[in-house]
Design a protein around this motif. Structure first.
Motif, PDB file in Angstrom:
ATOM      1  N   GLN B  78      25.550  -1.689  36.034  1.00 59.00           N
ATOM      2  CA  GLN B  78      25.512  -1.992  34.601  1.00 59.00           C
ATOM      3  C   GLN B  78      24.285  -2.853  34.246  1.00 59.00           C
ATOM      4  O   GLN B  78      23.753  -2.760  33.157  1.00 59.00           O
ATOM      5  CB  GLN B  78      26.787  -2.766  34.255  1.00 59.00           C
ATOM      6  CG  GLN B  78      26.930  -3.125  32.804  1.00 59.00           C
ATOM      7  CD  GLN B  78      28.202  -2.539  32.232  1.00 59.00           C
ATOM      8  OE1 GLN B  78      29.119  -2.225  32.958  1.00 59.00           O
ATOM      9  NE2 GLN B  78      28.247  -2.387  30.942  1.00 59.00           N
ATOM     10  N   ARG B  79      23.836  -3.664  35.209  1.00 59.14           N
ATOM     11  CA  ARG B  79      22.795  -4.653  34.923  1.00 59.14           C
ATOM     12  C   ARG B  79      21.436  -4.287  35.518  1.00 59.14           C
ATOM     13  O   ARG B  79      20.498  -5.066  35.418  1.00 59.14           O
ATOM     14  CB  ARG B  79      23.237  -6.019  35.463  1.00 59.14           C
ATOM     15  CG  ARG B  79      24.386  -6.620  34.690  1.00 59.14           C
ATOM     16  CD  ARG B  79      25.092  -7.698  35.474  1.00 59.14           C
ATOM     17  NE  ARG B  79      26.141  -8.330  34.678  1.00 59.14           N
ATOM     18  CZ  ARG B  79      27.358  -7.832  34.509  1.00 59.14           C
ATOM     19  NH1 ARG B  79      27.683  -6.693  35.069  1.00 59.14           N
ATOM     20  NH2 ARG B  79      28.243  -8.458  33.745  1.00 59.14           N
ATOM     21  N   CYS B  80      21.374  -3.148  36.201  1.00 63.96           N
ATOM     22  CA  CYS B  80      20.131  -2.801  36.898  1.00 63.96           C
ATOM     23  C   CYS B  80      19.497  -1.541  36.309  1.00 63.96           C
ATOM     24  O   CYS B  80      20.176  -0.708  35.737  1.00 63.96           O
ATOM     25  CB  CYS B  80      20.401  -2.544  38.380  1.00 63.96           C
ATOM     26  SG  CYS B  80      20.918  -4.004  39.257  1.00 63.96           S
ATOM     27  N   GLY B  81      18.200  -1.424  36.510  1.00 64.85           N
ATOM     28  CA  GLY B  81      17.499  -0.184  36.210  1.00 64.85           C
ATOM     29  C   GLY B  81      16.992   0.359  37.535  1.00 64.85           C
ATOM     30  O   GLY B  81      16.761  -0.417  38.465  1.00 64.85           O
ATOM     31  N   ALA B  82      16.819   1.671  37.613  1.00 67.20           N
ATOM     32  CA  ALA B  82      16.372   2.219  38.895  1.00 67.20           C
ATOM     33  C   ALA B  82      15.481   3.441  38.721  1.00 67.20           C
ATOM     34  O   ALA B  82      15.759   4.318  37.910  1.00 67.20           O
ATOM     35  CB  ALA B  82      17.591   2.595  39.744  1.00 67.20           C
ATOM     36  N   LEU B  83      14.405   3.422  39.464  1.00 73.66           N
ATOM     37  CA  LEU B  83      13.602   4.637  39.643  1.00 73.66           C
ATOM     38  C   LEU B  83      13.669   4.910  41.135  1.00 73.66           C
ATOM     39  O   LEU B  83      13.102   4.164  41.934  1.00 73.66           O
ATOM     40  CB  LEU B  83      12.158   4.415  39.180  1.00 73.66           C
ATOM     41  CG  LEU B  83      11.119   5.424  39.667  1.00 73.66           C
ATOM     42  CD1 LEU B  83      11.505   6.834  39.290  1.00 73.66           C
ATOM     43  CD2 LEU B  83       9.754   5.107  39.097  1.00 73.66           C
ATOM     44  N   LEU B  84      14.413   5.940  41.504  1.00 72.41           N
ATOM     45  CA  LEU B  84      14.682   6.188  42.915  1.00 72.41           C
ATOM     46  C   LEU B  84      13.626   7.130  43.498  1.00 72.41           C
ATOM     47  O   LEU B  84      12.592   7.363  42.886  1.00 72.41           O
ATOM     48  CB  LEU B  84      16.111   6.717  43.065  1.00 72.41           C
ATOM     49  CG  LEU B  84      17.161   5.748  42.469  1.00 72.41           C
ATOM     50  CD1 LEU B  84      18.521   6.386  42.427  1.00 72.41           C
ATOM     51  CD2 LEU B  84      17.202   4.451  43.256  1.00 72.41           C
ATOM     52  N   GLU B  85      13.939   7.655  44.655  1.00 70.91           N
ATOM     53  CA  GLU B  85      12.993   8.486  45.398  1.00 70.91           C
ATOM     54  C   GLU B  85      12.374   9.599  44.533  1.00 70.91           C
ATOM     55  O   GLU B  85      11.200   9.898  44.637  1.00 70.91           O
ATOM     56  CB  GLU B  85      13.777   9.107  46.558  1.00 70.91           C
ATOM     57  CG  GLU B  85      12.982   9.351  47.788  1.00 70.91           C
ATOM     58  CD  GLU B  85      13.887   9.870  48.897  1.00 70.91           C
ATOM     59  OE1 GLU B  85      15.130   9.928  48.717  1.00 70.91           O
ATOM     60  OE2 GLU B  85      13.346  10.220  49.948  1.00 70.91           O
ATOM     61  N   HIS B  86      13.201  10.216  43.675  1.00 69.66           N
ATOM     62  CA  HIS B  86      12.724  11.289  42.800  1.00 69.66           C
ATOM     63  C   HIS B  86      12.828  10.806  41.355  1.00 69.66           C
ATOM     64  O   HIS B  86      13.731  10.024  41.041  1.00 69.66           O
ATOM     65  CB  HIS B  86      13.574  12.545  42.989  1.00 69.66           C
ATOM     66  CG  HIS B  86      13.608  13.011  44.401  1.00 69.66           C
ATOM     67  ND1 HIS B  86      12.543  13.645  44.990  1.00 69.66           N
ATOM     68  CD2 HIS B  86      14.546  12.891  45.371  1.00 69.66           C
ATOM     69  CE1 HIS B  86      12.837  13.906  46.254  1.00 69.66           C
ATOM     70  NE2 HIS B  86      14.049  13.458  46.502  1.00 69.66           N
TER      71      HIS B  86
END
Lengths: 248, 308
Positions: B78-86
């Motif tokens: 809920q509190r995080c943003g993510a740009l993952l492997e793709h």
């Protein structure tokens, strides 16, 4: 926990993707909505004329067609996201498991059942315009109620079953193949199970069918499909585990 | 004292017979850019997945923003943003619809969505192309859009897995500047994995190096450089005569020294400073044009080689 706002968000995205699967919204609407509606909502009622509202073919068409359309399209729901590498980002969002799962099921059920509503309405307009005899032609109340309820539950059956297959498949193509096998299996299984049942069971079933009113039979059928929908939805919920979905 | 936003203790993850992450213990303070460095297959992505609660650890524990990853993964996500492997973008949808979808997920109001999407797309130079299907975009443009998506809801902590991969140098520099600004002015914590060690050196307040799932080193880039055994330095100049070489070799912090063309290549003790070396060279008659100290890349390669 299911959050209706989140379910609506997933439905919004799924329907957008469904309509854009052929590149543009115009092409998507044509292929996914206009073509089936013209075929089943205008062409067949036009052929049948006034008989269309009483014909047993009407419920059959609008129960079977959404099942097949939903079953074909829902294979893409999770397996397609995995193919296109969008699943992990979606799973890393704040959405709950249930919101993602039921959002996807709801989108395809809405599509299938929405087609039923539009198709029946369009068919009614078509026969009233082309076969007008001074009074409004309407579907018999019990028939239309059964058709709408069974179409919804049938779309739900295809939706929950399809999602379960899509969750387990590595690719959308694999999900579609599995779905084809399942449908073939269901068709053959009906005949095989019927022939293997003990004679006493067959007699009891025949007596029940012969003695029951149409309403009773319809309600029994609706209850059986509803129960299957619930079982499949529970199985899909049990299968939906973020770690499994990422590593599969 | 800055608050600790990520804390792992003995964090371990096995995949059948392979140990992907092995007893990882790190602490990341709020408002820093934390570089997580390691060769391919070293366990960086698995670590991010565990920190986001997408994978359960086999052993050990992790706390993110004060929440346990096993029991409160939803609170973390809920509190995080993510740009993952793709990049994870929907290629059939337009850029604007991709951001609209995630803005709805993060429950931004309609007015906030419009304003934030415009702000981010304009900042990244994508506003004019917002109606185009993402599938037709270049890899760099998609990467920019994925970064925008991770920042959309102004999260307190952002996980970025190779965010500048595929970006042109100008866009990569602009992104680095934006990440630095986010950490400094808005207190956002950035957990960054990268293979670009000069990027980590420029951007990260703290770095950790892992290999085969094991933590090899952690600290500020300058600390790692100074602690590294066999630290290297190169002095570019002229007149590196045998006298100069002898004077340099006589210094206690010098392990070895050799002249290669117009360069004096030195192996130094950990923690050595170069000012006394420069003095000794000039006093012995040499001329100094440039001093090249060990970079983070040298430290990284040393650490990884030592573990082989």
């Amino acid at each position: 926990m299911i959050d209706l706002g989140d379910v609506r968000t997933i439905v919004w995205k799924e329907l957008k993707e469904l309509l854009l699967q052929r590149g543009t919204t115009r092409r998507g609407v044509l292929a996914s909505i206009i073509v089936p509606l013209v075929m089943l909502g205008i062409f067949i009622p036009l052929q049948e004329g006034a008989r269309w509202v009483q014909s047993p073919m009407t419920p059959l068409v609008w129960i079977v067609v959404p099942v097949f359309l939903v079953a074909t399209m829902i294979c893409d729901s999770f397996a397609g996201e995995r193919d296109r590498r969008t699943l992990e980002t979606l799973l890393a969002s704040r959405l709950s498991d249930q919101s993602i799962l039921f959002g996807k099921i709801a989108a395809y059920v809405m599509y299938g059942w929405g087609l039923t509503l539009l198709g029946l309405t369009l068919g009614l307009i078509t026969v009233n315009v082309t076969a007008w005899h001074g009074e409004l032609l309407l579907f018999p109340l019990r028939s239309i109620a059964f058709t709408l309820a069974m179409s919804l539950l049938g779309a739900g059956f295809a939706g929950t079953g399809g999602v379960l297959i899509s969750l387990r498949a590595a690719t959308a193509r694999q999900a579609q193949q599995t779905m084809s096998w399942v449908f073939m299996g269901l068709m053959f299984a009906g005949g095989i199970i019927g022939s293997k049942l003990p004679a006493t069971w067959k007699v009891a079933a025949a007596q029940y069918l012969a003695g029951g009113t149409l309403v009773k039979l319809a309600l029994t059928a609706l209850l059986i499909v509803a129960a299957i929908d619930v079982v499949l939805a529970l199985a899909a919920m049990a299968r939906f585990q973020r770690s499994k979905l990422i590593l599969d | 004292m800055q608050e600790i936003v990520i804390r792992t203790e003995g964090l371990t993850r096995d995949f059948k017979t392979v140990r992907a992450v092995d007893g990882l213990a790190i602490e990341v303070r709020a408002g820093t850019v934390f570089g997580f460095l390691g060769p391919n297959g070293s366990g960086k992505t698995t670590t991010i997945r565990m920190l986001l609660g997408l994978l359960e650890p086999t052993a050990g524990r992790a706390e993110v923003l004060g929440f346990d990853t096993r029991t409160a993964a939803g609170e973390i996500r809920q509190r995080c943003g993510a740009l993952l492997e793709h990049p994870g973008l929907y290629e059939r949808l337009s850029a604007e619809d991709n951001l609209e979808f995630y803005a709805r997920i993060w429950r931004l109001s309609a007015a906030e969505r419009r304003a934030r999407i415009r702000e981010l797309l304009e900042h990244l130079g994508l506003w004019e192309r917002r109606k185009e299907m993402v599938g037709k975009w270049s890899r760099g443009m998609r990467q920019k859009l994925a970064v925008a998506r991770a920042l959309l809801h102004r999260p307190a902590l952002i996980f970025l897995d190779e965010p500048t991969a595929g970006l042109d140098p100008v866009a990569a520099a602009a992104l680095r500047e934006q990440l630095d600004m986010l950490a400094r002015s808005e207190g956002v914590t950035v957990f960054l994995t990268t293979h670009n060690l000069s990027e980590a050196e420029k951007l990260c307040g703290q770095v950790a190096v892992i290999r085969a799932g094991k933590l090899l080193a952690i600290g500020r880039p300058e600390e790692l450089r100074s602690q590294a055994r066999g630290q290297k330095a190169e002095i570019v100049g002229q007149e590196f005569s045998p006298n100069v070489l002898a004077a340099v070799r006589a210094l206690p912090q010098v392990i070895s020294a050799a002249v290669e063309g117009n360069r004096l290549v030195l192996q130094l003790q950990g923690g050595a400073t170069v000012a006394p070396l420069v003095n000794a060279i000039i006093t012995a008659g040499g001329q100094v044009e440039e001093v090249r100290k060990a970079s983070l890349e040298d430290v990284f390669l040393n650490l990884v080689e030592e573990e082989r």
